[in-house]
Motif scaffolding. Structure first.
Motif, PDB file in Angstrom:
ATOM      1  N   ASN A 194       0.827  -1.212   0.000  1.00  0.00           N
ATOM      2  CA  ASN A 194       0.000   0.000   0.000  1.00  0.00           C
ATOM      3  C   ASN A 194       0.859   1.259   0.000  1.00  0.00           C
ATOM      4  O   ASN A 194       0.573   2.242  -0.691  1.00  0.00           O
ATOM      5  CB  ASN A 194      -0.922   0.008   1.222  1.00  0.00           C
ATOM      6  N   LEU A 195       1.922   1.198   0.788  1.00  0.00           N
ATOM      7  CA  LEU A 195       2.830   2.345   0.858  1.00  0.00           C
ATOM      8  C   LEU A 195       3.461   2.608  -0.511  1.00  0.00           C
ATOM      9  O   LEU A 195       3.562   3.752  -0.956  1.00  0.00           O
ATOM     10  CB  LEU A 195       3.907   2.045   1.908  1.00  0.00           C
ATOM     11  N   VAL A 196       3.841   1.535  -1.193  1.00  0.00           N
ATOM     12  CA  VAL A 196       4.452   1.688  -2.524  1.00  0.00           C
ATOM     13  C   VAL A 196       3.435   2.271  -3.502  1.00  0.00           C
ATOM     14  O   VAL A 196       3.745   3.188  -4.272  1.00  0.00           O
ATOM     15  CB  VAL A 196       4.988   0.327  -3.022  1.00  0.00           C
ATOM     16  N   ASN A 197       2.222   1.755  -3.449  1.00  0.00           N
ATOM     17  CA  ASN A 197       1.185   2.278  -4.344  1.00  0.00           C
ATOM     18  C   ASN A 197       1.028   3.791  -4.188  1.00  0.00           C
ATOM     19  O   ASN A 197       0.954   4.541  -5.170  1.00  0.00           O
ATOM     20  CB  ASN A 197      -0.164   1.607  -4.050  1.00  0.00           C
ATOM     21  N   ILE A 198       0.981   4.221  -2.927  1.00  0.00           N
ATOM     22  CA  ILE A 198       0.798   5.640  -2.651  1.00  0.00           C
ATOM     23  C   ILE A 198       2.017   6.450  -3.070  1.00  0.00           C
ATOM     24  O   ILE A 198       1.909   7.521  -3.680  1.00  0.00           O
ATOM     25  CB  ILE A 198       0.534   5.855  -1.144  1.00  0.00           C
ATOM     26  N   LEU A 199       3.188   5.910  -2.761  1.00  0.00           N
ATOM     27  CA  LEU A 199       4.412   6.634  -3.111  1.00  0.00           C
ATOM     28  C   LEU A 199       4.548   6.807  -4.616  1.00  0.00           C
ATOM     29  O   LEU A 199       4.961   7.860  -5.095  1.00  0.00           O
ATOM     30  CB  LEU A 199       5.621   5.862  -2.595  1.00  0.00           C
ATOM     31  N   LEU A 200       4.181   5.784  -5.359  1.00  0.00           N
ATOM     32  CA  LEU A 200       4.337   5.863  -6.815  1.00  0.00           C
ATOM     33  C   LEU A 200       3.373   6.858  -7.426  1.00  0.00           C
ATOM     34  O   LEU A 200       3.760   7.698  -8.240  1.00  0.00           O
ATOM     35  CB  LEU A 200       4.104   4.480  -7.439  1.00  0.00           C
ATOM     36  N   SER A 201       2.130   6.755  -7.052  1.00  0.00           N
ATOM     37  CA  SER A 201       1.109   7.539  -7.761  1.00  0.00           C
ATOM     38  C   SER A 201       0.634   8.764  -7.012  1.00  0.00           C
ATOM     39  O   SER A 201      -0.004   9.626  -7.601  1.00  0.00           O
ATOM     40  CB  SER A 201      -0.095   6.651  -8.070  1.00  0.00           C
ATOM     41  N   GLY A 202       0.904   8.834  -5.726  1.00  0.00           N
ATOM     42  CA  GLY A 202       0.449   9.984  -4.964  1.00  0.00           C
ATOM     43  C   GLY A 202      -1.053   9.971  -4.776  1.00  0.00           C
ATOM     44  O   GLY A 202      -1.722   8.960  -5.011  1.00  0.00           O
ATOM     45  N   VAL A 203      -1.568  11.087  -4.371  1.00  0.00           N
ATOM     46  CA  VAL A 203      -2.993  11.234  -4.143  1.00  0.00           C
ATOM     47  C   VAL A 203      -3.449  12.429  -4.965  1.00  0.00           C
ATOM     48  O   VAL A 203      -2.978  13.543  -4.765  1.00  0.00           O
ATOM     49  CB  VAL A 203      -3.283  11.483  -2.649  1.00  0.00           C
ATOM     50  N   ARG A 204      -4.336  12.169  -5.897  1.00  0.00           N
ATOM     51  CA  ARG A 204      -4.742  13.251  -6.809  1.00  0.00           C
ATOM     52  C   ARG A 204      -5.849  14.100  -6.211  1.00  0.00           C
ATOM     53  O   ARG A 204      -6.654  13.620  -5.419  1.00  0.00           O
ATOM     54  CB  ARG A 204      -5.220  12.649  -8.127  1.00  0.00           C
ATOM     55  N   ALA A 205      -5.866  15.329  -6.643  1.00  0.00           N
ATOM     56  CA  ALA A 205      -6.889  16.259  -6.162  1.00  0.00           C
ATOM     57  C   ALA A 205      -8.262  15.804  -6.635  1.00  0.00           C
ATOM     58  O   ALA A 205      -8.412  15.298  -7.737  1.00  0.00           O
ATOM     59  CB  ALA A 205      -6.607  17.653  -6.702  1.00  0.00           C
ATOM     60  N   VAL A 206      -9.260  15.960  -5.800  1.00  0.00           N
ATOM     61  CA  VAL A 206     -10.639  15.740  -6.220  1.00  0.00           C
ATOM     62  C   VAL A 206     -11.105  17.025  -6.906  1.00  0.00           C
ATOM     63  O   VAL A 206     -10.893  18.115  -6.386  1.00  0.00           O
ATOM     64  CB  VAL A 206     -11.542  15.444  -5.007  1.00  0.00           C
ATOM     65  N   GLU A 207     -11.715  16.871  -8.063  1.00  0.00           N
ATOM     66  CA  GLU A 207     -12.078  18.035  -8.871  1.00  0.00           C
ATOM     67  C   GLU A 207     -12.916  19.057  -8.093  1.00  0.00           C
ATOM     68  O   GLU A 207     -14.024  18.764  -7.651  1.00  0.00           O
ATOM     69  CB  GLU A 207     -12.860  17.553 -10.094  1.00  0.00           C
ATOM     70  N   GLY A 208     -12.333  20.228  -7.908  1.00  0.00           N
ATOM     71  CA  GLY A 208     -13.087  21.343  -7.342  1.00  0.00           C
ATOM     72  C   GLY A 208     -13.474  21.187  -5.884  1.00  0.00           C
ATOM     73  O   GLY A 208     -14.299  21.949  -5.391  1.00  0.00           O
TER      74      GLY A 208
END
Lengths: 743, 454, 164
Positions: B368-382
């Motif tokens: 899970n940590l790797v998944n997050i580190l690779l892709s980050g957390v994207r902004a929710v639109e608006g």
């Protein structure tokens, strides 16, 4: 860009044939003067306040021409437009001109670059000054050649006689030739002959911006320059109670910690060292805070219960017309951020008792006044030079950063100091666009026309720009602080909170009241379009509510209440470009909206039609496309105008759908892009179309702010069209739309 | 969310071992007569509203809607090692949706995994949980779905090879694992607890992700909520095996499920982000009920675990410890890439959890940590939502492994992970790293406990 | 002291290993294009290319860059000899204040280097980490499409790309 532009006045004066200037201005312009006019008419634009021609245009002996403006490039394309105007009226090649922008030592004092006024003020001044300079040069050539001026023409920086004799402007200019006051009227070129104006000349600032040239104050690197960061209080009014700086002074690269009351800053050799030191200093600083902020989710009550000064700003009655069906509605707008992408920045250098500040302020002269007052220095010893920053859209942190840099530089004589704010400082401390409440009530007569109209607007002032030191954070935070100046309503016809509050439509009975609220719970000031954003949003939303009540098509309903031909023209143009048809059915989940306004009721006309899609399950809105029509008078640069309107629509869409400043009882909580979300690429419309109605020979009307209000209302009307629900509280968020659909 | 690969695997086993033996009588189901699609007005508004909440608890839209396409129109591909299954159109479209389904047909699908025509449905549709949904709740969900906008969207053909494409084999699986029990209330417990138990086991189908599955792809009843695997994520143990540094309690669970984050635990990510986005919209009492029930499932922490939790909290509040000298590179990466958000003292959800409180770092493996580190957390639109940049482009596998090892050593009291670089390489390859933040209406809390330094 | 490769040149950099690349580029190497916008990886203004991929320089410490190739907007071309992407942004007049543009251009460049014919949807998805406040988005999208066409033409005309 890094180095100050220094124009050697002696070199200018030493130029040319050095013949003594003996031309009679009075006779040259005699034909333009109204005989026997009692008060002397003033020349147009900023020439009225800065009448000497050489304040605007100077010509070197080698023919080099420099144009001066007291206005600033904010990314709106001002430099290019002014250069076009000067090139056109002077009859010189566009690229040969040099342009100097706002600088307290070199240029005219044109106040702020704001209010879509640059073309009206500076554009008109330069156009007229250029025309008069050309006339002077032609007259001089006529004198030298012994030919009548009427037989001479100008071309590419020279006066040419009928027999082909060519005298360049450099040859002709002499000593104080241009140091004369402008005449009230100029012989302007016939717009039909324009070669440079009206052309989409590429912007002069873009090449450096897209190749990594030094383009911004952020990019300045002066010899010996050091980097400073501020530690701002955690909330309005917080008091610094203790701060042990001993350990921080020993951090790598740290040069100095500057503390003056609640003003706290650290200076280091390198930029990242200053940031590390700022973090350490921030951890060491202890503050006493007070809870002084109002309730964020009840702004309607907050604003309408604060003490106000009430002005009836418009009243018109025709007792013969009475209403039959009446509706009323209340609209609100939250505090909103300018949200510049680049946090504010300035460079200041104190040396030999003089302070120089490079800043992206919108007003070098008023800002100088404030900084001089804060530093207790004579204004003459303080020079402010405008250098571009990130787009500001009004009064953001620029002036404050300039004051910060100046205050720190005073403590470090001899070393240029660069200050840049951090993201959370820009978001947390910029003066926001004020919250507003509007209350509308109107009636229709038996024919479905508006019989009476009542409009009330509640708002703070919309400008707390400097002039005095008290407008700037550093001065407010000093041990001997400067008081925040008393807020004042901005005078009409431009207005502030009441900008565009008076309807541009014809209503037989109408009354408009401005409730001016002096108390300012949040730090606020000018934001693009000021009150016009919310007032137009309210008026144009309500017009649709009334059209629905009348069972009329929104476009037809507007035209029915509008006599102004240019207004009718933009409405018809936008409707036609959009493919608007009365009674049309949009595709599934989509709605159409329309809105119109004439900015400030005396500037540019703008109508916008939009198509919005709403997801019924999530409430998520999406602007699919927008079609705008704009009449900004004589167009200087069509592509520049289109760029402004496109930008206005996209930015206003972000304000309208997403944005509000958040706060708790003590602190601002919207302090970055997580907590103050704005438009991202996934919500960018499929297309935006801008149709220009050019008015050759008509005055410049400006364009920077005209789109904000109509875009907001057009989107709101489209959302009402698709959902059947009217949303009156900005922003029109996904959640609010979903709640309305589910209700 | 289900573990499709395991379900498919189970289907294979059924086919080979028990499949053909499964009685034809079970495999055959009659069609239920088609109806004329009822008018939306035919349904009671209050019933529809209740159905909306229940559908959100059931997470229906996440599987039955393709991002950016029409709601509930299906077509979402669920890739598995054996092929791809597409979700179905559950809008009331007469031709391609469920417009001609009667309430009885809908209820049978929920209870037995059989469509109106009598075909067996693949258990990617978690009817093994929906068996317990009451008639009343099925009626409400039916009313909600039948009042959505009909969308003409023909089903996409599943891409499965023989014999998996033969629906009767599903009957065998059902014979072994489908329990058709209605929920039996426990009279010794509160109504709230019973409501929670009913939702957790049924509509919310929590075990579909959080319970490990046996070799036949069915949930292991004996290891309920002991942690499972889904879409390349590890769904943490939420029973007494939980590895969260601070033990969960009902209040924390409620806040987490309602808001998507909790100051002592962090922010919901991966597939769980969708779940909390849905739970942010439903009746408060239902979320509370789920939390109360789950808190009892995870049990009161042992004194030891309680003490460790308090220690973790105390450490998170104290000034940052000195970086471990053994791994200066990891420390430098942490300082510049992580600490600028995770160590500002800024409260969640916008400050980034103190990593000493992160279950991801104390967890059994670093997926899970790797998944997050690779892709980050994207902004929710608006919408106000946490943002974290991804580091896939700026760190190579060795650098990322160095950072992970540093984080594990500094922020957990667990032994070092093994095979970290392989986990990273696998995660980079996996296309199903579906990282999306919740689209829920989470806004910056405007109370003084959620302050930050401007 | 470490060696950092930027725009094809080796630079000896005297900065702590945890210094974000952004400050090294601006302060030590005196480059302008990468901009400070948030320092948190939320806005994209600081984007540069590292080994062909778009990277947020404000959250990328120096220690990660050993042996890697950093490219900034300055490394693509000049006013006199602009790279296709720079020409495209000039031709589309795709800037207002322009502060965010350098970062956008770098991510677009990285996209075009691995996908020479991206769809409009792909470009929008790729640029999602980037904020523009002036509302220049429509032009930026047009400029990236134009850049793709210009690169195509450049590729057809010569064997290699004009940009790294």
């Amino acid at each position: 860009m890094n180095a100050p532009v220094i124009l050697d006045r002696r070199r200018v004066l030493a130029g040319g044939g050095a013949l003594i200037f003996s031309f009679s201005l009075t006779s040259a312009f005699a034909q333009d003067q109204a005989p026997g006019a009692a008060p002397a008419p003033k020349p147009p634009g900023s020439l009225a306040t800065t009448p000497y021609l050489d304040s605007w245009i100077r010509i070197d002996a080698d023919g080099g021409i420099t144009v001066f403006t007291g206005k600033a490039e904010l990314g709106q394309g001002l430099k290019t437009a002014l250069q076009q105007i000067a090139a056109e009226e002077l009859d010189v090649a566009f690229e040969t001109l040099k342009l100097v922008t706002a600088d307290t030592r070199l240029t005219a004092n044109e106040g702020y670059t704001a209010g879509s006024n640059s073309m009206k003020d500076s554009g008109a001044a330069i156009q007229n000054a250029a025309a008069q300079v050309r006339e002077l040069l032609v007259a001089e050539a006529a004198r030298r050649l012994g030919q009548p001026a009427e037989g001479l023409r100008t071309e590419n920086g020279a006066v040419i006689s009928a027999n082909g004799k060519r005298l360049t402007y450099g040859d002709l200019v002499a000593a104080d030739m241009l140091h004369v006051q402008a005449q009230p009227k100029s012989k302007l070129k016939d717009s039909a002959t324009f070669k440079v104006m009206g052309q989409s000349i590429p912007r002069v600032d873009i090449p450096a911006k897209v190749t990594g040239g030094a383009a911004y104050v952020q990019d300045m690197r002066l010899p010996g320059m050091v980097h400073a960061r501020i530690v701002r209080p955690p909330s309005y009014g917080a008091q610094l109670t203790e701060c042990d700086t001993a350990a921080i002074e020993k951090l790598p690269g740290v040069i100095k910690i500057v503390r003056d009351g609640n003003f706290l800053a650290v200076v280091a050799e390198k930029e990242f060292q200053s940031i590390k030191a700022m973090n350490a200093l921030s951890a060491a600083a202890k503050w006493k805070e007070t809870a002084s902020l109002p309730k964020q989710d009840d702004l309607l009550k907050v604003l309408t219960s604060l003490r106000s000064q009430d002005f009836t700003i418009f009243e018109h009655s025709n007792p013969a017309v009475t209403g039959q069906k009446t509706i009323e509605a209340t609209y609100t707008r939250p505090y909103q951020s300018h949200g510049s992408i680049g946090p504010s920045c300035a460079v200041a250098h104190f040396t030999d008792g003089a302070m120089t500040v490079w800043t992206h302020t919108q007003g070098v002269f008023p800002d100088r006044q404030g900084i001089a007052e804060m530093l207790r220095m004579p204004p003459a010893s303080v020079r402010l030079i405008h250098v571009e920053g990130s787009g500001c859209y009004g009064h953001n942190g620029a002036d404050d950063a300039a004051a910060d840099a100046a205050l720190i530089a005073l403590a470090l004589p001899g070393r240029p100091v660069r200050v840049q704010w951090m993201r959370e400082q820009e978001h947390g401390w910029e003066p926001y666009g004020p919250a507003m409440v509007t209350k509308l009530k109107a009636s229709l007569d038996g024919n479905g026309k508006i019989a009476d109209w009542n409009f009330e607007v509640f708002s703070n002032t919309h400008s707390m720009r400097p002039g005095g030191a008290g407008s700037m954070l550093a001065a407010q935070h000093m041990a001997q602080p400067f008081a925040v100046p008393e807020p004042k309503p901005l005078p009409l016809p431009d207005g502030g909170g009441d900008r565009n509050a008076i309807p541009f439509y014809n209503f037989p009975n109408a009354r408009v009241v401005h409730h001016f609220i002096p108390e300012m719970p949040l730090r606020i000031s000018a934001m693009r379009a000021l009150g016009a954003y919310h007032n137009v949003f309210s008026i144009e939303s309500f017009m649709d509510e009334l059209a629905a009540l009348a069972g009329a098509d929104p476009v037809e309903f507007r035209l029915k209440h509008l006599d102004d031909q240019r207004g009718r023209d933009v409405i018809e143009k936008a409707a036609q470009g959009f493919g608007w048809k009365a009674g049309q059915t949009p595709p599934l989940d989509r709605g159409y909206g329309f809105a119109f306004a004439r900015y400030k009721n005396h500037a540019a006309y703008c109508a916008i039609a939009s198509e919005v899609e709403v997801n019924r399950e999530t409430g998520r809105p999406r602007l699919v496309r927008a079609v705008a029509a704009v009449d900004s008078g004589q167009v200087i640069n069509p592509d520049g105008l289109i760029n402004q309107i496109e930008g206005a629509i996209v930015q206003s869409m972000s304000w309208t759908l997403y944005e509000s400043v958040t706060f708790d009882a003590t602190r601002i909580t919207s302090i970055d892009w997580q907590t103050y979300p704005i438009l991202r690429f996934n919500a960018v419309p499929d297309s935006i179309e801008v149709h220009i109605i050019n008015r050759p020979g008509q005055p410049f009307l400006g364009s920077g702010e005209t789109g904000q209000g109509p875009a907001a209302a057009s989107i709101a009307n489209a959302i009402a069209n698709v959902t059947g629900k009217r949303l009156r509280d900005l922003p029109l968020t996904r959640k609010r739309i979903k709640d309305a659909i589910d209700a | 969310m289900t573990g499709p690969s395991r379900i498919i695997a189970s289907v294979i086993v059924i086919a080979l071992v028990a499949g053909v033996v499964a009685a034809f009588a079970i495999a055959w189901q009659p069609a239920i007569a088609a109806i004329d699609p009822p008018a939306p007005q035919a349904f009671d508004a209050a019933l529809v509203k209740r159905g909306r909440d229940l559908a959100a608890i059931g997470n229906c839209s996440d599987c039955h809607t393709v991002r950016g396409a029409r709601n509930f129109a299906g077509g979402l591909p669920v890739p598995t090692p054996f092929g791809t299954i597409f979700s179905s159109n559950i809008t009331p479209d007469a031709e391609t949706g469920i417009g001609r389904w009667s309430e009885a047909a809908f209820r049978r699908a929920m209870r037995s995994g059989v469509n109106r025509e009598g075909q067996h449905l693949y258990p990617t549709f978690p009817y093994d949980h929906f068996t317990n949904v009451s008639d009343e709740d099925d009626r409400a969900i039916y009313a909600f779905l039948m009042t959505r906008q009909p969308v003409h969207a023909p089903a996409r053909a599943n891409q499965l090879s023989f014999p998996l494409d033969q629906r009767p084999v599903i009957a065998g699986w059902k014979l072994l694992f489908l329990r058709r029990d209605a929920y039996q209330p426990d009279s010794t417990k509160s109504a709230e607890w019973n409501r929670g138990a009913y939702l957790v086991a049924g509509l919310a189908h929590c075990g579909a992700c959080h319970t490990p599955r046996n070799a036949l792809g069915a949930e292991r009843v004996s290891a309920q909520f002991a942690g499972g695997d889904v879409d390349n994520w590890h769904a943490y143990a939420i029973n007494d095996k939980s590895r969260s540094p601070v033990p969960w309690d009902a209040d924390a669970l409620y806040a987490y499920l309602r808001n998507g984050w909790h100051p002592d635990h962090g922010t919901a990510r991966g597939p769980m982000a969708e779940v909390v986005a849905n739970l942010s919209q439903v009746a408060d009492s239902d979320v509370r009920a789920i939390a109360v029930y789950m808190a009892e499932i995870s049990g009161a922490p042992t004194p030891d675990r309680k003490r460790q939790g308090e220690a973790a909290l105390a450490q998170a509040k104290s000034p940052p410890a000195q970086a471990t000298q053994a791994n200066p590179a990891g420390a430098s990466i942490y300082a510049a890439a992580c600490a600028s958000c995770h160590e500002t003292g800024r409260p969640l959800p916008y400050g980034g959890v103190n990593l000493g409180l992160s279950t991801a770092i104390s967890g059994p493996d670093p997926r899970n940590l790797v998944n997050i580190l690779l892709s980050g957390v994207r902004a929710v639109e608006g919408e106000r939502s946490p943002i974290m940049p991804g580091f896939a482009a700026s760190m190579n596998d060795t650098q990322m492994a160095g950072l992970l090892n540093y984080l594990r050593a500094r922020f957990s009291n667990q032994p070092a992970w093994t095979g970290v670089e392989k986990t990273i390489a696998d995660a980079r390859r996996t296309e199903t790293v579906l990282l999306q933040t919740s689209a829920g209406p989470r806004s910056a809390p405007a109370d003084p406990t959620q302050r930050d330094k401007p | 002291m470490m060696t950092l490769k930027v725009n094809g040149h080796d630079h000896q950099v005297d900065a702590d290993p945890d210094t974000p690349l952004l400050y090294v580029l601006r302060d030590d190497i005196k480059l302008n294009a990468a901009k400070f916008g948030c320092g948190l990886g939320q806005c994209g203004a600081c984007t540069v290319i590292v080994d062909g991929k778009a990277v947020l320089s404000c959250v990328t410490p120096l220690v990660l860059l050993e042996g890697k190739q950093v490219t900034t907007l300055e490394g693509l071309g000049t006013i006199g000899a602009p790279a296709p992407i720079q020409r495209a942004f000039m031709e589309e007049q795709a800037a207002q204040c322009g502060y965010c543009i350098a970062g956008m251009m770098m991510r677009a460049q990285a996209l075009l280097q691995r996908n020479s014919k991206p769809t409009d949807e792909q470009i929008r998805a790729e640029l999602e980490p980037h904020l523009c406040r002036c509302g220049t988005h429509m032009r930026i999208l047009r400029a990236v499409h134009r850049a793709a066409r210009l690169m195509d033409t450049a590729d057809a005309a010569s064997t290699g790309r004009s940009a790294p």
